[in-house]
Scaffold this motif. Structure first.
Motif, PDB file in Angstrom:
ATOM      1  N   GLY A 156      23.944 -10.579  13.779  1.00  0.00           N
ATOM      2  CA  GLY A 156      23.497 -10.321  12.417  1.00  0.00           C
ATOM      3  C   GLY A 156      21.990 -10.247  12.298  1.00  0.00           C
ATOM      4  O   GLY A 156      21.244 -10.363  13.286  1.00  0.00           O
ATOM      5  N   PRO A 157      21.488 -10.065  11.078  1.00  0.00           N
ATOM      6  CA  PRO A 157      20.048  -9.911  10.854  1.00  0.00           C
ATOM      7  C   PRO A 157      19.292 -11.205  11.104  1.00  0.00           C
ATOM      8  O   PRO A 157      19.861 -12.294  11.116  1.00  0.00           O
ATOM      9  CB  PRO A 157      19.961  -9.497   9.386  1.00  0.00           C
ATOM     10  CG  PRO A 157      21.215 -10.037   8.769  1.00  0.00           C
ATOM     11  CD  PRO A 157      22.270  -9.967   9.826  1.00  0.00           C
ATOM     12  N   SER A 158      17.986 -11.059  11.312  1.00  0.00           N
ATOM     13  CA  SER A 158      17.120 -12.222  11.535  1.00  0.00           C
ATOM     14  C   SER A 158      16.771 -12.876  10.208  1.00  0.00           C
ATOM     15  O   SER A 158      17.311 -12.520   9.162  1.00  0.00           O
ATOM     16  CB  SER A 158      15.849 -11.789  12.268  1.00  0.00           C
ATOM     17  OG  SER A 158      15.167 -10.803  11.524  1.00  0.00           O
ATOM     18  N   GLY A 159      15.841 -13.823  10.251  1.00  0.00           N
ATOM     19  CA  GLY A 159      15.479 -14.584   9.065  1.00  0.00           C
ATOM     20  C   GLY A 159      14.727 -13.767   8.039  1.00  0.00           C
ATOM     21  O   GLY A 159      14.480 -12.567   8.224  1.00  0.00           O
ATOM     22  N   PRO A 160      14.328 -14.406   6.946  1.00  0.00           N
ATOM     23  CA  PRO A 160      13.659 -13.687   5.854  1.00  0.00           C
ATOM     24  C   PRO A 160      12.297 -13.169   6.286  1.00  0.00           C
ATOM     25  O   PRO A 160      11.645 -13.736   7.171  1.00  0.00           O
ATOM     26  CB  PRO A 160      13.521 -14.757   4.763  1.00  0.00           C
ATOM     27  CG  PRO A 160      13.537 -16.050   5.509  1.00  0.00           C
ATOM     28  CD  PRO A 160      14.459 -15.841   6.668  1.00  0.00           C
ATOM     29  N   PRO A 161      11.858 -12.060   5.692  1.00  0.00           N
ATOM     30  CA  PRO A 161      10.540 -11.523   6.037  1.00  0.00           C
ATOM     31  C   PRO A 161       9.434 -12.448   5.559  1.00  0.00           C
ATOM     32  O   PRO A 161       9.608 -13.225   4.625  1.00  0.00           O
ATOM     33  CB  PRO A 161      10.511 -10.190   5.287  1.00  0.00           C
ATOM     34  CG  PRO A 161      11.446 -10.391   4.124  1.00  0.00           C
ATOM     35  CD  PRO A 161      12.531 -11.278   4.641  1.00  0.00           C
ATOM     36  N   ASP A 162       8.280 -12.349   6.212  1.00  0.00           N
ATOM     37  CA  ASP A 162       7.117 -13.102   5.770  1.00  0.00           C
ATOM     38  C   ASP A 162       6.599 -12.523   4.456  1.00  0.00           C
ATOM     39  O   ASP A 162       6.745 -11.318   4.198  1.00  0.00           O
ATOM     40  CB  ASP A 162       6.005 -13.049   6.823  1.00  0.00           C
ATOM     41  CG  ASP A 162       6.375 -13.789   8.097  1.00  0.00           C
ATOM     42  OD1 ASP A 162       7.122 -14.776   8.000  1.00  0.00           O
ATOM     43  OD2 ASP A 162       5.922 -13.369   9.173  1.00  0.00           O
ATOM     44  N   PRO A 163       5.985 -13.352   3.610  1.00  0.00           N
ATOM     45  CA  PRO A 163       5.402 -12.817   2.375  1.00  0.00           C
ATOM     46  C   PRO A 163       4.217 -11.914   2.694  1.00  0.00           C
ATOM     47  O   PRO A 163       3.667 -11.948   3.808  1.00  0.00           O
ATOM     48  CB  PRO A 163       4.960 -14.080   1.631  1.00  0.00           C
ATOM     49  CG  PRO A 163       4.784 -15.113   2.697  1.00  0.00           C
ATOM     50  CD  PRO A 163       5.807 -14.799   3.742  1.00  0.00           C
ATOM     51  N   PRO A 164       3.806 -11.066   1.752  1.00  0.00           N
ATOM     52  CA  PRO A 164       2.657 -10.198   1.979  1.00  0.00           C
ATOM     53  C   PRO A 164       1.417 -10.993   2.389  1.00  0.00           C
ATOM     54  O   PRO A 164       1.210 -12.128   1.936  1.00  0.00           O
ATOM     55  CB  PRO A 164       2.456  -9.523   0.616  1.00  0.00           C
ATOM     56  CG  PRO A 164       3.813  -9.554  -0.015  1.00  0.00           C
ATOM     57  CD  PRO A 164       4.428 -10.846   0.433  1.00  0.00           C
ATOM     58  N   ALA A 165       0.603 -10.391   3.242  1.00  0.00           N
ATOM     59  CA  ALA A 165      -0.593 -11.068   3.767  1.00  0.00           C
ATOM     60  C   ALA A 165      -1.764 -10.903   2.798  1.00  0.00           C
ATOM     61  O   ALA A 165      -2.808 -10.335   3.129  1.00  0.00           O
ATOM     62  CB  ALA A 165      -0.939 -10.514   5.140  1.00  0.00           C
ATOM     63  N   ARG A 166      -1.591 -11.364   1.583  1.00  0.00           N
ATOM     64  CA  ARG A 166      -2.650 -11.352   0.571  1.00  0.00           C
ATOM     65  C   ARG A 166      -2.346 -12.434  -0.453  1.00  0.00           C
ATOM     66  O   ARG A 166      -1.264 -13.019  -0.459  1.00  0.00           O
ATOM     67  CB  ARG A 166      -2.751  -9.976  -0.104  1.00  0.00           C
ATOM     68  CG  ARG A 166      -1.458  -9.530  -0.801  1.00  0.00           C
ATOM     69  CD  ARG A 166      -1.642  -8.147  -1.424  1.00  0.00           C
ATOM     70  NE  ARG A 166      -0.415  -7.614  -2.008  1.00  0.00           N
ATOM     71  CZ  ARG A 166       0.041  -7.883  -3.218  1.00  0.00           C
ATOM     72  NH1 ARG A 166      -0.655  -8.712  -4.009  1.00  0.00           N
ATOM     73  NH2 ARG A 166       1.149  -7.339  -3.673  1.00  0.00           N
ATOM     74  N   GLU A 167      -3.288 -12.696  -1.292  1.00  0.00           N
ATOM     75  CA  GLU A 167      -3.097 -13.700  -2.331  1.00  0.00           C
ATOM     76  C   GLU A 167      -1.999 -13.252  -3.301  1.00  0.00           C
ATOM     77  O   GLU A 167      -1.874 -12.059  -3.606  1.00  0.00           O
ATOM     78  CB  GLU A 167      -4.397 -13.932  -3.103  1.00  0.00           C
ATOM     79  CG  GLU A 167      -5.465 -14.654  -2.300  1.00  0.00           C
ATOM     80  CD  GLU A 167      -5.031 -16.059  -1.920  1.00  0.00           C
ATOM     81  OE1 GLU A 167      -4.609 -16.827  -2.821  1.00  0.00           O
ATOM     82  OE2 GLU A 167      -5.081 -16.378  -0.721  1.00  0.00           O
ATOM     83  N   PRO A 168      -1.187 -14.170  -3.777  1.00  0.00           N
ATOM     84  CA  PRO A 168      -0.128 -13.781  -4.727  1.00  0.00           C
ATOM     85  C   PRO A 168      -0.715 -13.293  -6.042  1.00  0.00           C
ATOM     86  O   PRO A 168      -1.817 -13.665  -6.440  1.00  0.00           O
ATOM     87  CB  PRO A 168       0.664 -15.071  -4.913  1.00  0.00           C
ATOM     88  CG  PRO A 168      -0.277 -16.171  -4.537  1.00  0.00           C
ATOM     89  CD  PRO A 168      -1.156 -15.612  -3.469  1.00  0.00           C
TER      90      PRO A 168
END
Length: 291
Positions: A156-168
């Motif tokens: 199956g698929p891997s874990g969740p993607p990382d959040p964007p590499a910038r400030e929220p």
């Protein structure tokens, strides 16, 4: 064998009739902390009959509203001990506005099985349709069952993607109540892990933990109120992976990134130095994107 992929994936869906009313919706909203300011119109639209809003995450509890026993993980070809289960992720797709009073036909099936070696991932989908056949929602739940892997299936698929590499773009703080899990269990999840200190201790926790779906609903409501201007009807889908525990009374910190008609988010626990709670979060809105 507790998991038989051949039987599980070929089995027809289990069909049941479900019903709910305004009191059920109000209880759900109250279990998510609505009404904290009992004279705030924004709170009262969730907590009284004068409002019409229904949070889309209500759909995940609608089939279990009147359950009084701990849930079972029992489907054709799948029979596993609840004590081996971790709720991995939850997604809800809303196809039509959810009414405050309604009936639906809910069809539930094992949609996929993944073999992680030491664990199995069980994907269970539920589709709900109104009496005239109109699709209302589809929910998809992924459960990890420890010790049930090794049946030779796809990883199956891997874990969740990382959040964007910038400030929220937004940071939203959501307090939880010390009694939050006691309220939430009245919606149908009577797992003693959320209310019995001895059961929690036996599971390795210092005290009962909050239901993952409660954190899930709390964050959805926070994003609706703080980012979407209260427009719950604009939510088309809401998804998150459960990456850590939350104890009732802690504060959730949700970082949000805009991406067109999507809000990407990750939630941590403020009091425990950013311990993870939800990851890979995504809220999709009706066309035009968030406000």
């Amino acid at each position: 064998m507790p998991i038989d992929p051949t039987i599980a994936l070929a089995a027809p869906p289990t069909v049941e009739q479900i019903a709910w009313d305004t009191a059920d919706v109000l209880l759900y909203h109250l279990a998510l902390g609505a009404g904290g300011d009992p004279v705030d119109p924004g709170e009262l639209r969730y907590a009284t009959e004068s409002g019409s809003v229904v949070l889309p995450t209500f759909a995940v509890v609608a089939p279990t509203l009147r359950a009084t026993r701990p849930p079972r993980v029992s489907y054709p070809g799948v029979e596993v001990d609840l004590r081996t289960i971790l709720h991995g992720s939850q997604r809800i797709d809303v196809h039509a506005p959810i009414p405050r009073d309604g009936k639906a036909t809910a069809s539930t099936r094992v949609a996929d099985l993944y073999d992680k070696g030491s664990a199995a991932v069980i994907v269970v989908d539920t589709e709900a349709k109104s009496a005239d056949g109109t699709p209302l929602w589809t929910s998809s739940m992924r459960m990890f069952s420890r010790g049930e892997g090794g049946f030779g299936g796809d990883r199956g698929p891997s874990g969740p993607p990382d959040p964007p590499a910038r400030e929220p773009d937004h940071t939203v703080f959501t307090p939880t109540l010390p009694q939050q899990a006691l309220w939430y269990r009245l919606l149908g999840d009577r797992n003693p892990l959320h209310c019995d200190p001895e059961v929690a201790k036996a599971a390795g926790f210092p005290r009962p933990i909050l239901h993952g779906l409660c954190s899930y609903g709390l964050v959805c409501r926070a994003l609706v109120d703080e980012v979407l201007g209260g427009r719950a009807q604009d939510v088309r889908s809401f998804e998150a992976r459960f990456t850590g525990v939350v104890f009732p009374g802690e504060t959730l910190r949700t970082s949000v990134w805009r991406a067109g008609d999507r809000l990407l988010f990750a939630t941590t626990v403020e009091e425990r130095d950013g311990a993870p709670a939800l990851a890979g979060g995504e809220l999709v809105t009706a066309g035009g994107g968030p406000a």
